[in-house]
Scaffold this active site. Structure first.
Site, PDB file in Angstrom:
ATOM      1  N   HIS A  99       1.251   6.492  39.171  1.00  0.00           N
ATOM      2  CA  HIS A  99       0.877   6.561  37.753  1.00  0.00           C
ATOM      3  C   HIS A  99      -0.416   7.349  37.547  1.00  0.00           C
ATOM      4  O   HIS A  99      -0.741   7.733  36.427  1.00  0.00           O
ATOM      5  CB  HIS A  99       0.759   5.155  37.156  1.00  0.00           C
ATOM      6  CG  HIS A  99      -0.416   4.358  37.624  1.00  0.00           C
ATOM      7  ND1 HIS A  99      -0.317   3.347  38.545  1.00  0.00           N
ATOM      8  CD2 HIS A  99      -1.718   4.413  37.290  1.00  0.00           C
ATOM      9  CE1 HIS A  99      -1.504   2.810  38.762  1.00  0.00           C
ATOM     10  NE2 HIS A  99      -2.367   3.447  38.007  1.00  0.00           N
ATOM     11  N   ASP A 130       5.009   3.097  43.227  1.00  0.00           N
ATOM     12  CA  ASP A 130       3.752   3.527  42.619  1.00  0.00           C
ATOM     13  C   ASP A 130       2.822   4.206  43.631  1.00  0.00           C
ATOM     14  O   ASP A 130       1.622   3.913  43.677  1.00  0.00           O
ATOM     15  CB  ASP A 130       3.042   2.343  41.951  1.00  0.00           C
ATOM     16  CG  ASP A 130       2.047   2.794  40.886  1.00  0.00           C
ATOM     17  OD1 ASP A 130       1.918   4.014  40.672  1.00  0.00           O
ATOM     18  OD2 ASP A 130       1.390   1.927  40.273  1.00  0.00           O
ATOM     19  N   SER A 208      -7.356   2.763  40.628  1.00  0.00           N
ATOM     20  CA  SER A 208      -5.994   3.031  41.085  1.00  0.00           C
ATOM     21  C   SER A 208      -5.969   4.070  42.185  1.00  0.00           C
ATOM     22  O   SER A 208      -6.571   5.137  42.066  1.00  0.00           O
ATOM     23  CB  SER A 208      -5.128   3.528  39.922  1.00  0.00           C
ATOM     24  OG  SER A 208      -4.682   2.464  39.147  1.00  0.00           O
TER      25      SER A 208
END
Length: 526
Positions: A99, A130, A208
């Site tokens: 993402h 992911d 992230s």
């Protein structure tokens, strides 16, 4: 509300999770784990130097995203920028979250303490897990950059450190915590259930893609999402090394990401004594009851409704749907499937009407009637007589009906999402998204977001199927029967004559998306 760290939000089964577009903080490991014994000052300084070199492998990622416009699928939304974290691994490669670079137009990376941004190239993106794999072609970027080594799956209460570039500052951040849980959990971005490490350290926007270290300074996972709830605080989630290694092995074997396989069944537990008695399950056996087999799944024709799965590749399945994991731990049965690769052959011991037997199944990629995501591609569309048809995905539903689409979307679409199965590979739900007002479609201007049932009496299996039928139609009228019990009828000749004018009026470059134009003639495209 489950919210991804780039500003995108997603609701998943009532769980409020947030994945970070920019989220990783390398946490300093709790003192009890760092100081396993008293060390002289010289040794402490040396240890700090080692940790510092590990953090030197952590990079900041800058990405420009351009997301599709599902309401106007022939164009894209305004671009925006985000920052996140990544880290170097062997083979001149970088790992980050999917993402963090989804629908990218440009990706740049910057090393710690450096003022130069290098253009990165995306090698592959694993939407379900992911994870994304990048590289930088400039040799200068790799000079002196060390690769991180992966460690094994940590144990409960092990100290961990999350490193990254979260919001609140420009320099690298370190956050400490402990492993509080290891289980199969929903990945918000990919809407897939995979193995996850839960830690008691918050993972904020910007973290992230950052590495998570154990007490021995080995990377044990990738920070990727957090739980935001009124009832919980400081709960972060980490993609563990088994999932990361699966992703890397898949890419190295196939030169691309092929995904995680599925068995393709729906099952229920056998904890009820009455239910076990009805299906004649011996007291010494345990398993789960198959309730539905997906027609497109590899198990179709091998597994049947009401079969009982006793063992998966030699591992006994409990009545609650779990299997043994580690000492004192159990994990969901689906974990065994996710450990396999597409094309792997597995064996299962089952019970069918009281008779034990063994079957072998070749695992394949999942196929959903309404997919959860479009894996970075552009939405497909087809326009005829001003009628805009497209394919339904959960991203489309979210775009049209907001984050509460599970409550606000039309019932017939939600029913298809939760209960209907694709009868053949490639089958999708086609929807009449909107009507571009023109003389040829007079009276249908207000029809929108309604599922298409048939075209000229023939069931519509996919958008490709609809394009084929419309373009080859020799009947006087094009008749579209909708699930709303409306019938849209337009003159075939007028539809073809008005096509170019309608496209020009709305500044639409083509009557169908690029994926549908492949193999079509220039005349077809007009």
């Amino acid at each position: 509300m489950a919210k991804k760290k780039g500003g995108k939000s997603k609701k998943q089964a009532g769980r409020k999770q947030r994945s970070g577009r920019n989220d990783a903080k390398i946490a300093g490991i709790p003192e009890v784990h760092i100081a396993r014994q008293a060390m002289p000052e010289e040794e402490e300084e040396e240890d700090d130097t080692v940790l510092d070199s590990q953090m030197g492998s952590v990079v900041k990622i800058f990405c420009v995203h351009t997301f599709p416009n599902f309401s106007l699928p022939w164009q894209r939304n305004r671009q925006y920028s985000s920052s996140s974290t990544g880290f170097a691994i062997s083979g001149r490669r970088l790992l980050t979250n999917a993402h963090s670079v989804e629908h990218y137009t440009q990706v740049k990376v910057k090393r710690r303490g450096d003022d130069t941004k290098f253009v990165a190239r995306v090698l592959t993106i694993g939407t379900e897990c992911d994870i994304a794999l990048l590289t930088v072609d400039d040799d200068a970027f790799w000079e002196g950059l060390e690769s991180l080594e992966f460690g094994t799956l940590p144990k409960l209460q092990d100290g961990v450190a999350v490193v990254g570039y979260p919001v609140g500052g420009d320099t690298i951040s370190v956050t400490s915590g402990v492993v509080s849980r290891i289980e199969v959990t929903s990945y918000v971005h990919g809407m897939t259930d995979l193995l996850t490490i839960q830690i008691d350290a918050a993972i904020n926007s910007g973290n992230s893609g950052g590495p998570v270290f154990n007490a021995y300074e080995e990377c044990v996972g990738i920070a990727f999402q957090s739980l935001r709830s009124e009832d919980a605080e400081n709960i972060g989630y980490v993609i563990p090394t088994p999932v990361v290694q699966h992703f890397l092995h898949d890419f190295e074997t196939n030169s691309r990401y092929t995904g995680f396989p599925v068995l393709g069944i729906e099952w229920q537990t056998l904890e009820s004594p009455a239910l076990r008695s009805v299906w004649s399950v011996p007291s010494e056996e345990s398993g789960v009851l198959v309730r539905r087999v997906l027609p497109t799944a590899p198990a179709a024709g091998l597994l049947q409704r009401d079969d009982i799965i006793l063992e998966f590749d030699g591992v006994s399945v409990a009545n609650d749907g779990t299997v043994k994991f580690r000492k004192g731990e159990r994990i969901a049965f689906g974990y065994l499937v996710s450990q396999k690769f597409i094309g792997d052959e597995i064996s299962m011991r089952i019970l069918r009407k009281g008779v034990p037997m063994e079957i072998e199944v070749v695992l394949q990629a999942p196929h959903s009637l309404i997919p959860s995501h479009i894996k970075g591609e552009d939405p497909s569309y087809f326009i005829t007589a001003g009628l805009v048809f497209t394919v339904v995905s959960e991203l489309y539903l979210r775009s049209e009906f907001g984050t509460d689409y599970m409550f606000d979307a039309p019932v017939h679409l939600l029913y298809a999402l939760h209960h209907e199965l694709a009868e053949e590979t490639g089958e999708k739900v086609v929807i009449l998204a909107q009507v571009l007002s023109a003389e040829v479609n007079l009276g249908y201007e207000d029809v929108q977001n309604t599922r298409l049932r048939t075209f000229n009496g023939a069931p519509v299996r996919s958008l490709e199927h609809l394009v084929e039928m419309v373009e080859s139609c020799e009947e006087q009228f094009l008749q579209f029967d909708l699930f709303s019990e409306e019938l849209v009828v337009v003159d075939t000749a007028l539809a073809r004559l008005s096509s170019q004018e309608i496209l020009a009026t709305h500044c639409i470059p083509a009557a169908m998306s690029k994926d549908l134009r492949i193999g079509s003639t220039d005349e077809d495209m007009s």
